[in-house]
Design a protein around this motif. Sequence first.
Motif, mmCIF file in Angstrom:
data_model
loop_
_atom_site.group_PDB
_atom_site.id
_atom_site.type_symbol
_atom_site.label_atom_id
_atom_site.label_comp_id
_atom_site.label_asym_id
_atom_site.label_seq_id
_atom_site.Cartn_x
_atom_site.Cartn_y
_atom_site.Cartn_z
ATOM 1 N N GLY A 1 -14.028 1.800 -7.425
ATOM 2 C CA GLY A 1 -14.759 2.690 -6.706
ATOM 3 C C GLY A 1 -14.155 4.010 -6.795
ATOM 4 O O GLY A 1 -14.737 4.981 -6.762
ATOM 5 N N LYS A 2 -12.753 4.142 -6.776
ATOM 6 C CA LYS A 2 -12.054 5.207 -6.800
ATOM 7 C C LYS A 2 -12.331 6.123 -7.997
ATOM 8 O O LYS A 2 -12.396 7.233 -8.353
ATOM 9 N N ARG B 1 -5.527 7.513 -1.961
ATOM 10 C CA ARG B 1 -7.034 7.086 -1.935
ATOM 11 C C ARG B 1 -8.023 8.226 -2.627
ATOM 12 O O ARG B 1 -9.010 7.886 -3.249
ATOM 13 N N ALA C 1 -12.026 -1.519 -4.528
ATOM 14 C CA ALA C 1 -11.589 -0.459 -4.366
ATOM 15 C C ALA C 1 -11.174 0.582 -5.392
ATOM 16 O O ALA C 1 -11.363 1.679 -5.412
ATOM 17 N N VAL D 1 -15.666 -3.894 2.392
ATOM 18 C CA VAL D 1 -16.916 -3.840 1.399
ATOM 19 C C VAL D 1 -18.046 -4.194 2.309
ATOM 20 O O VAL D 1 -18.088 -5.532 2.678
ATOM 21 N N ILE E 1 -18.048 1.188 0.203
ATOM 22 C CA ILE E 1 -16.573 0.556 0.352
ATOM 23 C C ILE E 1 -15.998 1.636 1.241
ATOM 24 O O ILE E 1 -15.974 2.700 1.294
ATOM 25 N N ASP E 2 -15.368 1.144 2.333
ATOM 26 C CA ASP E 2 -14.700 1.860 3.662
ATOM 27 C C ASP E 2 -13.207 1.823 3.264
ATOM 28 O O ASP E 2 -12.621 0.757 3.659
ATOM 29 N N TYR E 3 -12.682 2.617 2.896
ATOM 30 C CA TYR E 3 -11.453 2.676 2.231
ATOM 31 C C TYR E 3 -10.379 2.828 3.696
ATOM 32 O O TYR E 3 -9.192 2.252 3.459
ATOM 33 N N HIS F 1 -10.723 -0.860 4.978
ATOM 34 C CA HIS F 1 -10.524 -1.704 3.847
ATOM 35 C C HIS F 1 -11.730 -3.036 3.935
ATOM 36 O O HIS F 1 -11.510 -4.169 3.893
ATOM 37 N N ASP G 1 0.775 -1.227 0.057
ATOM 38 C CA ASP G 1 0.042 -0.036 0.243
ATOM 39 C C ASP G 1 0.959 1.434 0.112
ATOM 40 O O ASP G 1 0.493 2.211 -0.388
ATOM 41 N N TYR H 1 -10.544 -6.858 -2.906
ATOM 42 C CA TYR H 1 -10.712 -5.860 -2.169
ATOM 43 C C TYR H 1 -10.060 -4.706 -2.891
ATOM 44 O O TYR H 1 -10.698 -3.639 -3.172
ATOM 45 N N LYS H 2 -8.869 -4.966 -3.430
ATOM 46 C CA LYS H 2 -8.206 -3.858 -4.013
ATOM 47 C C LYS H 2 -8.697 -3.608 -5.481
ATOM 48 O O LYS H 2 -8.739 -2.496 -5.888
#
Length: 235
Positions: A172-173, A123, A169, A151, A144-146, A149, A50, A165-166
């Motif tokens: 979603g971005k 993010r 995510a 969903v 999505i809770d960044y 981590h 990350d 998840y990645k």
Amino acid sequence: MPLKQKVLIVEDEASIKSFMAAVLSANHYEVISASTGAQAYGMITSHCPDVVLLDLGLPDMDGLQIIRSVREWSHLPIIVVSARTHERDKVAALDLGADDYIVKPFGTSELLARIRTAIRHTRTREVSESVAQTGLFQSGGMVIDYDKHHVLIDGKDVHLTPNEYKLVALLGKYAGKVLTYDYLMRELWGPGVKGDNQILRVNMANIRRKIEKNPASPEYIFTEVGVGYRMADGD
């Protein structure tokens, strides 16, 4: 339990590397490390960290080469942690795409704050102001809770794997935009990934089984045939 954020420490001095690893582990980060530029690049492409903490004075290459190479294909946060204090070194690193520059010696609170900021900036790049402020993306019953981590579908954690998840995510971005198969594969598995997108399709099939009421008629992630995938617009 939320997935831990993964930090790659690239540092050839064992004492400094051990110190940073201990600080990060105590603050609930997953830590991996490399001592050379070659090791670092291999771990970036295979372990998908990350954030990277990068020393410039590596035994096999200048750390600037790592920044230059990674920036050809990824926005992965890179924080330079170096004993070089000259302004030209800082400017060179930042111009190549480093997110931040910390001069040794440094305080632990500063290090942790810089990591949080670098991850937050990545993010929130190109996402809405509400997502930037809250760390949450919502579309219908999906959240999505960044920060954690997670969903959630209708308030329940759907228990995605780290790669699943990645993928969610990332979509979603850039909600509403089509992300190509090649782009998604490079972001998740690095530039050396083979052109066949079978691994991507398998991950997406598993994701849809977890988040869609009817995977054959999705509400959240749509396939643009022959091109890539698109996340539904946020609320």
